[in-house]
Write a protein that holds these residues in place. Structure first.
Motif, PDB file in Angstrom:
ATOM      1  N   GLY A 103      -4.642  13.066 -44.723  1.00 43.48           N
ATOM      2  CA  GLY A 103      -4.205  13.825 -46.263  1.00 43.48           C
ATOM      3  C   GLY A 103      -3.182  14.790 -45.977  1.00 43.48           C
ATOM      4  N   ALA A 104      -3.630  15.669 -44.550  1.00 45.03           N
ATOM      5  CA  ALA A 104      -2.804  17.128 -44.239  1.00 45.03           C
ATOM      6  C   ALA A 104      -1.400  16.130 -44.327  1.00 45.03           C
ATOM      7  CB  ALA A 104      -3.157  17.294 -42.695  1.00 45.03           C
ATOM      8  N   ALA A 105      -0.869  15.197 -43.588  1.00 49.45           N
ATOM      9  CA  ALA A 105       0.751  14.850 -43.618  1.00 49.45           C
ATOM     10  C   ALA A 105       1.025  13.770 -44.801  1.00 49.45           C
ATOM     11  CB  ALA A 105       0.696  13.546 -42.225  1.00 49.45           C
ATOM     12  N   ARG A 106       0.007  13.916 -46.466  1.00 52.71           N
ATOM     13  CA  ARG A 106       0.207  13.129 -47.404  1.00 52.71           C
ATOM     14  C   ARG A 106       0.970  14.692 -48.040  1.00 52.71           C
ATOM     15  NH1 ARG A 106      -4.843  10.138 -47.047  1.00 52.71           N
ATOM     16  NH2 ARG A 106      -4.072   8.527 -45.502  1.00 52.71           N
ATOM     17  N   SER A 107       1.511  14.385 -49.479  1.00 52.03           N
ATOM     18  CA  SER A 107       1.930  15.465 -50.655  1.00 52.03           C
ATOM     19  C   SER A 107       0.743  15.158 -51.446  1.00 52.03           C
ATOM     20  CB  SER A 107       3.074  14.494 -51.010  1.00 52.03           C
ATOM     21  OG  SER A 107       3.002  13.338 -51.745  1.00 52.03           O
ATOM     22  N   GLU A 108       0.643  15.626 -52.389  1.00 50.85           N
ATOM     23  CA  GLU A 108      -1.009  15.836 -53.016  1.00 50.85           C
ATOM     24  C   GLU A 108      -1.086  14.174 -54.141  1.00 50.85           C
ATOM     25  OE1 GLU A 108      -1.539  18.778 -56.099  1.00 50.85           O
ATOM     26  OE2 GLU A 108      -1.338  21.080 -54.372  1.00 50.85           O
ATOM     27  N   GLU A 109       0.125  14.111 -54.810  1.00 56.76           N
ATOM     28  CA  GLU A 109       0.666  12.987 -55.555  1.00 56.76           C
ATOM     29  C   GLU A 109       0.090  11.646 -54.743  1.00 56.76           C
ATOM     30  OE1 GLU A 109       2.559  14.958 -54.631  1.00 56.76           O
ATOM     31  OE2 GLU A 109       3.150  15.509 -57.181  1.00 56.76           O
ATOM     32  N   GLU A 110       0.809  11.842 -52.793  1.00 51.49           N
ATOM     33  CA  GLU A 110       0.215  10.774 -51.843  1.00 51.49           C
ATOM     34  C   GLU A 110      -1.620  11.022 -52.197  1.00 51.49           C
ATOM     35  OE1 GLU A 110       4.412  10.298 -49.950  1.00 51.49           O
ATOM     36  OE2 GLU A 110       2.781  10.989 -49.049  1.00 51.49           O
ATOM     37  N   GLN A 111      -1.373  11.884 -51.563  1.00 45.72           N
ATOM     38  CA  GLN A 111      -3.549  11.627 -51.429  1.00 45.72           C
ATOM     39  C   GLN A 111      -3.742  11.968 -52.623  1.00 45.72           C
ATOM     40  OE1 GLN A 111      -4.769  12.391 -48.585  1.00 45.72           O
ATOM     41  NE2 GLN A 111      -6.533  13.489 -48.775  1.00 45.72           N
ATOM     42  N   GLU A 112      -4.356  12.079 -54.031  1.00 46.59           N
ATOM     43  CA  GLU A 112      -4.791  11.833 -54.872  1.00 46.59           C
ATOM     44  C   GLU A 112      -4.481   9.818 -54.375  1.00 46.59           C
ATOM     45  OE1 GLU A 112      -4.670  11.970 -59.524  1.00 46.59           O
ATOM     46  OE2 GLU A 112      -3.983  13.449 -58.482  1.00 46.59           O
ATOM     47  N   GLU A 113      -3.359  10.025 -54.341  1.00 50.40           N
ATOM     48  CA  GLU A 113      -3.747   8.512 -54.762  1.00 50.40           C
ATOM     49  C   GLU A 113      -4.052   7.221 -53.907  1.00 50.40           C
ATOM     50  OE1 GLU A 113      -2.149   5.460 -57.211  1.00 50.40           O
ATOM     51  OE2 GLU A 113      -2.437   8.107 -58.822  1.00 50.40           O
ATOM     52  N   ALA A 114      -4.561   7.801 -52.425  1.00 53.92           N
ATOM     53  CA  ALA A 114      -5.154   7.246 -51.474  1.00 53.92           C
ATOM     54  C   ALA A 114      -6.652   7.754 -52.160  1.00 53.92           C
ATOM     55  CB  ALA A 114      -4.968   7.909 -49.506  1.00 53.92           C
ATOM     56  N   ALA A 115      -7.430   9.398 -52.583  1.00 58.09           N
ATOM     57  CA  ALA A 115      -8.644   9.167 -52.842  1.00 58.09           C
ATOM     58  C   ALA A 115      -9.083   7.924 -53.864  1.00 58.09           C
ATOM     59  CB  ALA A 115      -8.810  10.146 -52.590  1.00 58.09           C
ATOM     60  N   LYS A 116      -7.869   7.513 -54.793  1.00 60.41           N
ATOM     61  CA  LYS A 116      -8.312   7.249 -56.118  1.00 60.41           C
ATOM     62  C   LYS A 116      -8.324   5.326 -54.998  1.00 60.41           C
ATOM     63  CE  LYS A 116      -6.415   9.170 -59.731  1.00 60.41           C
ATOM     64  NZ  LYS A 116      -5.240   8.917 -60.483  1.00 60.41           N
ATOM     65  N   GLY A 117      -8.138   4.506 -54.361  1.00 64.98           N
ATOM     66  CA  GLY A 117      -7.906   3.959 -53.456  1.00 64.98           C
ATOM     67  C   GLY A 117      -8.967   3.243 -52.982  1.00 64.98           C
ATOM     68  N   LEU A 118      -9.687   4.609 -52.085  1.00 62.33           N
ATOM     69  CA  LEU A 118     -10.903   4.124 -51.024  1.00 62.33           C
ATOM     70  C   LEU A 118     -11.805   4.146 -52.072  1.00 62.33           C
ATOM     71  CD1 LEU A 118     -12.008   4.445 -47.882  1.00 62.33           C
ATOM     72  CD2 LEU A 118     -11.720   7.258 -48.308  1.00 62.33           C
ATOM     73  N   LEU A 119     -11.721   5.423 -53.656  1.00 62.71           N
ATOM     74  CA  LEU A 119     -12.843   4.910 -54.282  1.00 62.71           C
ATOM     75  C   LEU A 119     -12.966   3.813 -54.813  1.00 62.71           C
ATOM     76  CD1 LEU A 119     -13.770   9.029 -55.577  1.00 62.71           C
ATOM     77  CD2 LEU A 119     -15.106   7.961 -53.537  1.00 62.71           C
ATOM     78  N   ARG A 120     -12.392   3.373 -55.354  1.00 62.99           N
ATOM     79  CA  ARG A 120     -12.384   2.002 -55.524  1.00 62.99           C
ATOM     80  C   ARG A 120     -12.510   0.827 -54.972  1.00 62.99           C
ATOM     81  NH1 ARG A 120      -6.552   3.285 -57.878  1.00 62.99           N
ATOM     82  NH2 ARG A 120      -6.805   4.239 -60.377  1.00 62.99           N
ATOM     83  N   LYS A 121     -11.820   1.047 -53.741  1.00 61.71           N
ATOM     84  CA  LYS A 121     -12.628  -0.242 -52.429  1.00 61.71           C
ATOM     85  C   LYS A 121     -14.191  -0.050 -52.261  1.00 61.71           C
ATOM     86  CE  LYS A 121     -11.334  -1.658 -48.067  1.00 61.71           C
ATOM     87  NZ  LYS A 121     -11.389  -1.471 -46.672  1.00 61.71           N
ATOM     88  N   LEU A 122     -14.938   1.426 -52.567  1.00 59.51           N
ATOM     89  CA  LEU A 122     -15.994   1.736 -52.076  1.00 59.51           C
ATOM     90  C   LEU A 122     -17.066   1.523 -53.221  1.00 59.51           C
ATOM     91  CD1 LEU A 122     -15.679   4.995 -49.894  1.00 59.51           C
ATOM     92  CD2 LEU A 122     -16.308   2.353 -49.088  1.00 59.51           C
TER      93      LEU A 122
END
Length: 392
Positions: free
Chosen positions: A283-302
């Motif tokens: 996530g260090a290479a992502r914007s805050e919006e991109e990181q938030e979406e990545a986190a949401k996607g991961l939690l939805r999957k898990l």
């Protein structure tokens, strides 16, 4: 001329590593002071996940490497301190979870990594007992109990700083100036807006990413290289979040957990999940919006049954400071570099603060720096305030 004082050791940086070293030095009879320009623990320390690692995280390929060996004994040393009979009394520190879990997930690759990692440090990890498995993980892959545990970072800073109040001073930001006398230095700083000159036998830079500025100010002729390992941590808060302390392994054979979750409470006493692991590193290479979406996607999957849409999300950037290494490789252990009367120190991980103190103390003994008496002590100045976790 400003008033002048002498001491054995000056430590720069009031994070866990600097505070641990201050406690160890004073216990060994050294006169030492710690200088902090902002807040105690106000950087990486207070915003850490508080995990005291025991090595399995770094042995997911079944190989007990350098990082695993360096951290293997850390939980025992920290637990002794928590019980009040270790090298430092941390009995006032709050334990958030007495153990940590490793969840393999449902994938074959993840399950194999957990199996190999457990064999790499056999006898130190075992399948979690049914009553140790949170409901959110039950029946969904293998769950191992690790020798790791989790501390509340705020109470850790308080437990480390409370016995040393008189040795901790807040200095005006950017006021440090080294006055050179051959291979020795005096330090000029402003404390409570008043200039002070300090003569120390050794100066220890323990300020994380602030070490680079201190190295420049000291004018080292052989400056040690520093590298930063950026992370973009994520917090999510919501009343329905259950307590969870676990590494989550991904489907492939990556060395790091796909996600590391610790649980906390925010200022409104609302549950918070703090998310690290590969999510934070990538996530260090992502914007805050991109990181938030990545986190949401991961939690939805898990956790597909977890309602996350109405929860509150925040991102926080952290730079882990480390000694430079080939190809930016993560160091296995705490490390120091020295030149004349300067010691530059990096703990590399929270759990290795005791190891860093060991290394510094051994270096002082090797250099013949033994405790001495110094007649004058610094006048009482303002104590640095304590940092607060960003989710608070």
């Amino acid at each position: 001329m400003p008033p002048s004082y002498s001491t054995d050791i000056v430590i720069f940086g009031g994070g866990v590593a600097g505070l641990w070293l201050l406690n160890r030095l004073t216990a060994e009879g050294y006169q030492a002071i710690l200088l902090e320009r902002d807040r105690l623990g106000g950087g990486q320390s207070i915003n850490s996940q508080g995990i005291i690692h025991g090595g399995l995280k770094f042995a997911l390929h079944g190989v007990l490497g350098g990082a695993s060996r360096a951290t293997a004994d850390m939980p025992r040393r920290w637990r002794d301190c928590i019980k009040g009979h270790g090298e430092i009394d941390l009995s006032a520190c709050r334990v958030l979870s007495p153990h940590f879990l490793l969840w393999s997930g449902a994938g074959l690759g993840a399950g194999m990594k957990a199996f190999l990692g457990s064999k790499a440090i056999a006898g130190k990890t075992e399948p979690a007992a049914p009553d140790e498995i949170p409901e959110i993980l039950r029946g969904r892959g293998a769950v191992y109990r690790l020798p790791d545990f989790v501390l509340d970072s705020s109470s850790l800073i308080e437990a480390l700083s409370a016995p040393q109040r008189k040795q901790i001073q807040r200095v005006d930001p950017d006021s440090s100036q080294f006055i050179h006398f051959g291979d020795k230095r005096n330090l000029r700083v402003r404390i409570d807006e008043e200039p002070v000159e300090i003569q120390a036998r050794r100066y220890v830079f323990c300020a994380g990413e602030g070490n680079e500025q201190l190295i420049e100010q000291a004018g080292l002729t052989r400056p040690p290289g520093c590298q930063l390992r950026p992370l973009k941590m994520v917090s999510v808060s919501g009343s329905m979040l259950p307590p969870l302390f676990t590494h989550v392994l991904g489907e492939g054979f990556a060395a790091n957990p796909a996600l590391t979750v610790t649980s906390h409470r925010n200022a409104e006493d609302e549950p918070v999940w703090y998310l690290g692991g590969e999510l934070a590193e990538a996530g260090a290479a992502r914007s805050e919006e991109e990181q938030e979406e990545a986190a949401k996607g991961l939690l939805r999957k898990l956790f597909p049954n977890l309602e996350i849409d109405d929860m509150h999300w925040r991102c926080f950037d952290i730079n882990r400071a480390e000694p430079a290494s080939a190809r930016g490789r993560r160091p296995d252990n705490a490390a120091i570099a020295s030149e004349d009367d300067i010691i530059v120190a990096w703990p590399t991980k929270l759990t290795l603060a005791p190891a860093l103190a060991d290394i510094v103390l051994q270096h002082l003994r090797d250099e013949g720096i033994t405790p001495e008496q110094h007649p004058d002590s610094l006048p009482d100045g303002p104590s640095p305030p304590h940092g607060r976790p960003f989710w608070s």
